[in-house]
Design a protein around this motif. Structure first.
Motif, PDB file in Angstrom:
ATOM      1  N   ALA A 195     111.791  74.151  90.762  1.00 18.76           N
ATOM      2  CA  ALA A 195     112.027  74.017  92.197  1.00 18.76           C
ATOM      3  C   ALA A 195     112.912  72.814  92.490  1.00 18.76           C
ATOM      4  O   ALA A 195     113.790  72.860  93.367  1.00 18.76           O
ATOM      5  N   LEU A 196     112.709  71.725  91.774  1.00 20.09           N
ATOM      6  CA  LEU A 196     113.536  70.546  91.995  1.00 20.09           C
ATOM      7  C   LEU A 196     114.997  70.829  91.673  1.00 20.09           C
ATOM      8  O   LEU A 196     115.905  70.387  92.381  1.00 20.09           O
ATOM      9  N   LEU A 197     115.215  71.598  90.610  1.00 15.38           N
ATOM     10  CA  LEU A 197     116.588  71.945  90.255  1.00 15.38           C
ATOM     11  C   LEU A 197     117.220  72.832  91.314  1.00 15.38           C
ATOM     12  O   LEU A 197     118.377  72.646  91.698  1.00 15.38           O
ATOM     13  N   LEU A 198     116.468  73.800  91.794  1.00 18.39           N
ATOM     14  CA  LEU A 198     116.992  74.704  92.815  1.00 18.39           C
ATOM     15  C   LEU A 198     117.307  73.977  94.113  1.00 18.39           C
ATOM     16  O   LEU A 198     118.273  74.303  94.820  1.00 18.39           O
ATOM     17  N   ALA A 199     116.472  72.990  94.437  1.00 13.25           N
ATOM     18  CA  ALA A 199     116.632  72.329  95.724  1.00 13.25           C
ATOM     19  C   ALA A 199     117.492  71.067  95.650  1.00 13.25           C
ATOM     20  O   ALA A 199     117.737  70.435  96.678  1.00 13.25           O
ATOM     21  N   ALA A 200     117.968  70.689  94.465  1.00 11.22           N
ATOM     22  CA  ALA A 200     118.707  69.439  94.311  1.00 11.22           C
ATOM     23  C   ALA A 200     119.899  69.305  95.249  1.00 11.22           C
ATOM     24  O   ALA A 200     120.088  68.250  95.871  1.00 11.22           O
ATOM     25  N   PRO A 201     120.755  70.336  95.426  1.00 12.13           N
ATOM     26  CA  PRO A 201     121.875  70.167  96.351  1.00 12.13           C
ATOM     27  C   PRO A 201     121.425  69.844  97.776  1.00 12.13           C
ATOM     28  O   PRO A 201     122.036  69.031  98.467  1.00 12.13           O
ATOM     29  N   PHE A 202     120.318  70.460  98.194  1.00 11.84           N
ATOM     30  CA  PHE A 202     119.814  70.199  99.539  1.00 11.84           C
ATOM     31  C   PHE A 202     119.345  68.745  99.654  1.00 11.84           C
ATOM     32  O   PHE A 202     119.586  68.073 100.650  1.00 11.84           O
ATOM     33  N   ASP A 208     107.184  76.713  97.165  1.00 11.91           N
ATOM     34  CA  ASP A 208     106.101  77.414  96.477  1.00 11.91           C
ATOM     35  C   ASP A 208     106.103  78.899  96.827  1.00 11.91           C
ATOM     36  O   ASP A 208     105.860  79.753  95.972  1.00 11.91           O
ATOM     37  N   THR A 209     106.387  79.186  98.090  1.00 11.78           N
ATOM     38  CA  THR A 209     106.490  80.586  98.501  1.00 11.78           C
ATOM     39  C   THR A 209     107.678  81.256  97.831  1.00 11.78           C
ATOM     40  O   THR A 209     107.570  82.383  97.315  1.00 11.78           O
ATOM     41  N   LEU A 210     108.820  80.554  97.807  1.00 11.83           N
ATOM     42  CA  LEU A 210     110.020  81.095  97.183  1.00 11.83           C
ATOM     43  C   LEU A 210     109.806  81.401  95.709  1.00 11.83           C
ATOM     44  O   LEU A 210     110.294  82.424  95.191  1.00 11.83           O
TER      45      LEU A 210
END
Length: 521
Positions: free
Chosen positions: A11-18, A235-237
């Motif tokens: 999740a951290l990797l997926l959200a890093a750009p944000f 977590d839902t994603l």
């Protein structure tokens, strides 16, 4: 690797750009948190990242990373895991303050989203300190985990050990020891919790086996929402919420069926096995009825289901994990394996199988078990605590509502207190007058695999004979070795990589060759 066990890091990797966009858009302004200023002296804190603090720095094996950080910053550190201030203690002296000297101040638990969803928020292990927790622990200690109750399940343990021997003999050339020990521990706790007739528990079939595996995997999952509430959508994603909901619904339906069946039998005048052989469900139903009649706190069906799930999670995951580690260490240390086998075979003599009566004679076996707990602590960070008031550790101020983590794994490998701390040396416990006592944490906080104090594990007396009997049985009845490696004529060393989950387990499946042994060989 199961995606559940690593989802926060994905999740951290997926959200890093944000995160980067948000950080720069607000000019790097941090949310106010614990202030150092001129106030009380707070523990040292390593540099962290914006918004997420130290959370992304922990990696897939947090106990190892926290150990490395403690070497630099000291045995008491202050981390910020997202929005959660967390104090990590990594020395015996600090652990003694947390679990003995100031035990009451550290006796609560933080809110854990998965535990609330899976164990109703009404269990014993994850419940905050308060009246419900005291009642749940009282019932568990007095009625489920007393010495008399543990002895009542002795026949079931010995029968499951005999069944385990049969599975080894029917396994073929190579035995999946990991699966073997999972089946054994599931069988033992199923008998204790639900009865001896085999109608309930993972022995029911593949679906229930999968259900309990999902339950344990999810219970060991740390969600993003626990630390960064505004990222709970991750977590839902990742599918965690849907999986938790599905597992909770199925588990609840199963437990409702178990309780309904017990109630129906009781109405018919039948109680399984007599007074000394009641299973956990019958015992808890008896407590419920007695307290209702006396006008005391009612221990209702939800509490019963929560306690049953606590018992199952604690009795299966950490038990088979520890047994797998013990077998793997002995495979890599053949001299120690031969020594413990000689001890067992001398004690059993011409007998057909190991009985629990033999266990008190097996001092070196207990040294092996204790060294396994030390070197391969199954819950290396124990369960997190939460302070109920402002307090301190080793002179550092710890504010109320801080999360506190005891790194039992790091304490057990501290070279300042353990010689050859990184090596498997069962002999280190040979002269220990408390070899028969696994709860050294009550006196010696260098060794705290079960925790200590109010939040120490109350199920040690149930777990220990379960583990000792299984290990002694396997070592008595068979000679064990690794299968030959590809293209190699001699066995290789067992790789000891770790995998994080509800407990930290051996990452590779333990596959061994078993050669039958008997006293007449």
């Amino acid at each position: 690797m199961d995606i559940v066990s690593v989802s926060p890091f994905l999740a951290l990797l997926l959200a890093a750009p944000f995160f980067l966009f948000f950080f720069f858009s607000i000019g790097g302004k941090r949310r106010p948190s614990l202030s150092r200023g001129d106030g009380p002296r707070l523990p040292p804190s390593p540099p962290g990242l914006p918004l997420l603090g130290h959370l992304p720095l922990l990696g897939p094996l947090p106990h190892r990373k926290l150990w490395a950080m403690a070497k630099v910053h000291g045995p008491v550190m202050l981390l910020r895991l997202g929005r959660v201030p967390t104090v990590v203690v990594s020395s015996a002296a600090a652990a003694q303050e947390v679990m003995k000297t100031r035990d009451l101040a550290f006796a609560s638990r933080p809110r854990v989203r998965m535990a609330e969803r899976l164990v109703y928020g009404r269990d014993m292990a994850f419940a905050p300190y308060g009246e419900h927790w005291r009642q749940a622990r009282r019932v568990s200690v007095l009625h489920l985990l007393s010495q008399r109750r543990v002895q009542a399940f002795r026949d079931g343990r010995e029968q499951e050990a005999a069944a385990m021997v049969g599975r080894v003999r029917g396994a073929g050339a190579v035995v999946n020891v990991t699966a073997l020990l999972i089946s054994y521990t599931n069988g033992v706790i199923s008998r204790a919790a639900f009865g001896d007739d085999g109608r309930y528990g993972p022995r029911d079939g593949e679906r229930l086996t999968s259900l309990f595996a999902d339950f344990e995997a999810l219970l060991g999952t740390v969600t993003m929402g626990d630390f960064v509430p505004w990222l709970a959508w991750v977590d839902t994603l990742m599918g965690l919420d849907a999986r938790a909901t599905r597992t909770a619904v199925e588990m609840d339906a199963f437990l409702e069926r178990v309780i309904a069946d017990h109630l129906q039998r009781r109405r018919g005048g039948h109680r399984e096995g007599g007074e000394d052989h009641r299973d956990f469900v019958d015992v808890l139903l008896d407590v419920n009825e007695a307290e209702e009649e006396d006008g005391r706190v009612l221990f209702d069906d939800v509490s019963i289901k929560a306690i049953l799930l606590d018992m199952f999670a604690a009795a299966t995951d950490t038990t088979y994990t520890t047994l797998v580690w013990a077998m793997a260490e002995l495979i890599n240390h053949p001299h120690e394996m031969r020594r413990v086998q000689d001890e067992i075979r001398t004690a059993v003599g011409d007998g057909d199988h190991v009985k629990e009566d033999h266990l008190n004679e097996l001092r070196y076996l207990r040294c092996v078990m204790k060294e396994t707990f030390r070197l391969r602590t199954p819950l290396p960070l124990l369960l997190p605590r939460e302070t109920m008031e402002d307090t301190e550790v080793l002179g550092y101020h710890v504010p109320a509502r801080s999360r506190v983590v005891v790194n039992a794994w790091a304490i057990a490998r501290d070279p300042a207190t353990w010689e050859r701390a990184e090596e498997f040396v069962p002999e280190r416990f040979a002269d220990d007058n408390l070899t028969a006592d696994y709860l050294l944490g009550q006196q010696d906080f260098r060794f705290v695999p079960f925790g200590a104090g109010r939040r120490g594990c109350p199920a040690v007396g149930f777990a220990v004979p379960t583990m000792e009997l299984a290990l002694a049985t396997l070592l008595y009845r068979f000679e064990w070795e690794l299968p030959p490696g590809p293209g190699v004529g001699t066995p290789k060393q067992m790789e000891m990589d770790e995998l994080n989950g509800l407990s930290v387990r051996l990452k590779p499946t333990l596959l061994l060759v078993a050669k039958p042994w008997s006293p007449n060989n």
